[in-house]
Design an enzyme around this catalytic site. Structure first.
Site, PDB file in Angstrom:
ATOM      1  N   HIS A  88       0.830  -1.210   0.000  1.00 15.89           N
ATOM      2  CA  HIS A  88       0.000   0.000   0.000  1.00 15.89           C
ATOM      3  C   HIS A  88       0.866   1.262   0.000  1.00 15.89           C
ATOM      4  O   HIS A  88       0.666   2.160  -0.832  1.00 15.89           O
ATOM      5  CB  HIS A  88      -0.910  -0.008   1.227  1.00 15.89           C
ATOM      6  CG  HIS A  88      -1.860   1.139   1.277  1.00 15.89           C
ATOM      7  ND1 HIS A  88      -3.107   1.106   0.692  1.00 15.89           N
ATOM      8  CD2 HIS A  88      -1.748   2.379   1.839  1.00 15.89           C
ATOM      9  CE1 HIS A  88      -3.715   2.257   0.888  1.00 15.89           C
ATOM     10  NE2 HIS A  88      -2.909   3.056   1.584  1.00 15.89           N
ATOM     11  N   GLU A  89       1.819   1.319   0.916  1.00 18.30           N
ATOM     12  CA  GLU A  89       2.641   2.525   1.031  1.00 18.30           C
ATOM     13  C   GLU A  89       3.588   2.672  -0.157  1.00 18.30           C
ATOM     14  O   GLU A  89       3.918   3.790  -0.552  1.00 18.30           O
ATOM     15  CB  GLU A  89       3.430   2.508   2.345  1.00 18.30           C
ATOM     16  CG  GLU A  89       2.570   2.466   3.599  1.00 18.30           C
ATOM     17  CD  GLU A  89       1.544   3.588   3.660  1.00 18.30           C
ATOM     18  OE1 GLU A  89       1.777   4.659   3.074  1.00 18.30           O
ATOM     19  OE2 GLU A  89       0.489   3.380   4.291  1.00 18.30           O
ATOM     20  N   HIS A 140       1.851   4.690  -2.791  1.00 15.76           N
ATOM     21  CA  HIS A 140       1.959   6.136  -2.543  1.00 15.76           C
ATOM     22  C   HIS A 140       3.368   6.635  -2.875  1.00 15.76           C
ATOM     23  O   HIS A 140       3.538   7.696  -3.489  1.00 15.76           O
ATOM     24  CB  HIS A 140       1.664   6.444  -1.071  1.00 15.76           C
ATOM     25  CG  HIS A 140       0.240   6.206  -0.670  1.00 15.76           C
ATOM     26  ND1 HIS A 140      -0.833   6.745  -1.357  1.00 15.76           N
ATOM     27  CD2 HIS A 140      -0.289   5.507   0.373  1.00 15.76           C
ATOM     28  CE1 HIS A 140      -1.955   6.379  -0.758  1.00 15.76           C
ATOM     29  NE2 HIS A 140      -1.657   5.624   0.277  1.00 15.76           N
TER      30      HIS A 140
END
Length: 429
Positions: A17-18, A21
């Site tokens: 997920h990170e 980003h």
């Protein structure tokens, strides 16, 4: 085992997920100051280039800290100087990578091969009808072949299962079921079982009462019942299916039962006292049926297409579940938090690497969808703010943003406490 499986799962999914980003930020030349897996004080910290990479003490999430994210900085590398559409894509990166990870894992699993119960891929020929069930009340009988329900073609037991889940989540109360019996096609009006409440149609395929496994320490284990044993009678009553065995055990209400068993061509008898499950209140003897399985393997191209399709189906089901929570059709008691995830992770890991991967892909999808909910603090809330700024043509007031974040924090804390309580109550039940 459960804790280790949980930590690996959380670590991988937070990283995915990170990293989404992170990559989007790098794409638009935004300086990433910190890439963290976990919250709180760091237990590992290392700087490579301009970014500090760390693992923190509380493994319940993660974050990337962007330069200029919390204050207006007049620097081309600052997040605050980027256009609203660029900010939207950076916020979208995390959930997007969760979706892509789910698709990739499903594709790899389908390529490696998935072991599934053989009956799921077979036509829906009824082998057993549970007493007082929905199926019995409308007249379904052993030997009936279900071919359609509410317009959905039913070719396999898997099709029937998925159709019933969709109908239940859509809030359909009654529907029409078509079946073949003695060469005739009959249509019956049935009540749709509420899958959220654990209701079932009450039918099963023909599963012979052959023992596939024995729970260690159970009543069956204590009297020496073994895998491969064929159960012929319970208290003198002949049985032909596994579900008849289950029904007779439950009817015993804890009184001693006698089993007539065929083992290696010889007849033997065993007497045992069923135990009571404290969670469900039902009686059991600790036997598992022998289930035939098949391994499905697909070429990577076909596997990828199937993975995209499966991800879409699960996304729709998840959105319907969220809608059900909002409308009250789905109970909030079905929500699970870290404790529930740890239990599921441990069970999946014990079942094997492939089941663990499938479970990881499913939770990755849930994480992506959850983060797209337009609530403050979540990625969806940020996307909503940036979209409003884009439409306004100017940034929103700082005081409004602060208030928005506080509301979001309160909602997330409340939800976290709720799911923790839910998990604890589920353990106690």
């Amino acid at each position: 085992m459960g804790l280790i499986a949980f930590l690996i799962l959380i670590g991988v999914l937070v990283w995915v997920h990170e990293f989404g980003h992170f990559l989007m930020a790098k794409l638009f030349r935004v300086k990433v100051e910190i890439f963290s897996i976990g919250f709180g004080p760091p237990i590992f910290r290392r700087q490579w280039g301009e970014t500090v990479y760390q693992i923190a003490a509380l493994p319940l999430g993660g974050y990337v800290k962007l330069y200029g994210e919390e204050e207006n900085v007049h620097d081309p590398r600052a997040f605050s100087t980027k256009k609203p559409w660029q900010k939207i894509l950076i916020a979208l990166g995390g959930p997007l990578f969760n979706f892509l990870f789910t698709i990739l894992v499903f594709a790899l699993v389908y390529t490696a091969g998935v072991e599934v119960p053989k009956y799921l891929k077979e036509p829906v020929v009824v082998g057993y009808v549970q007493r007082d069930s929905i199926a019995q009340k409308i007249g379904i009988k052993p030997g009936d072949k279900i071919i359609k329900i509410n317009g959905y073609e039913v070719r396999t037991w898997e099709d029937l299962r998925d159709a019933l889940i969709r109908l239940s989540l859509d809030g359909v109360k009654e529907t029409t079921l078509f079946l073949e019996r003695n060469g005739e096609v009959l249509h019956l009006t049935i009540k749709v079982p509420n899958v959220q409440k654990g209701e079932e149609l009450g039918i099963a395929p023909l599963v012979k009462p052959v023992v596939g496994g024995v729970k260690k320490g159970s009543p069956a284990d204590q009297v020496g019942i073994k895998p491969g044993d064929l159960i012929l009678e319970v208290n003198g009553k002949k049985i032909n299916t596994w579900y008849e065995l289950v029904e007779e055990v439950r009817k015993s209400q804890g009184k001693a039962i006698k089993l007539k068993i065929l083992r290696n061509g010889k007849m033997i008898e065993k007497e045992l006292i069923p135990a009571k499950d404290p969670k469900t209140g039902t009686y059991f003897i600790g036997l598992f049926p022998k289930t035939e399985t098949v391994v499905e393997k697909k070429p990577f191209g076909e596997a990828l297409a199937s993975a995209v399709n499966r991800t879409w189906e699960l996304t729709v089901l998840t959105l319907k579940t969220i809608a059900g929570l909002i409308t009250g059709k789905v109970s909030f008691q079905t929500l699970g938090g870290p404790i529930a995830i740890a239990q599921i992770a441990g069970q999946a890991a014990q079942s094997g690497f492939i089941p663990y991967l499938v479970m990881m892909a499913f939770i990755s999808l849930q994480l992506g969808i959850f983060n797209l909910i337009p609530l403050p603090i979540l990625d969806g809330g940020l996307i909503l703010l940036f979209a409003i700024e884009w439409l306004r043509g100017r940034p929103l007031p700082e005081k409004f943003k602060e208030y928005w974040q506080r509301v979001g924090l309160a909602i997330i804390i409340t939800l976290t406490i709720f799911v923790f309580i839910n998990d604890i109550l589920r353990l106690l039940r």
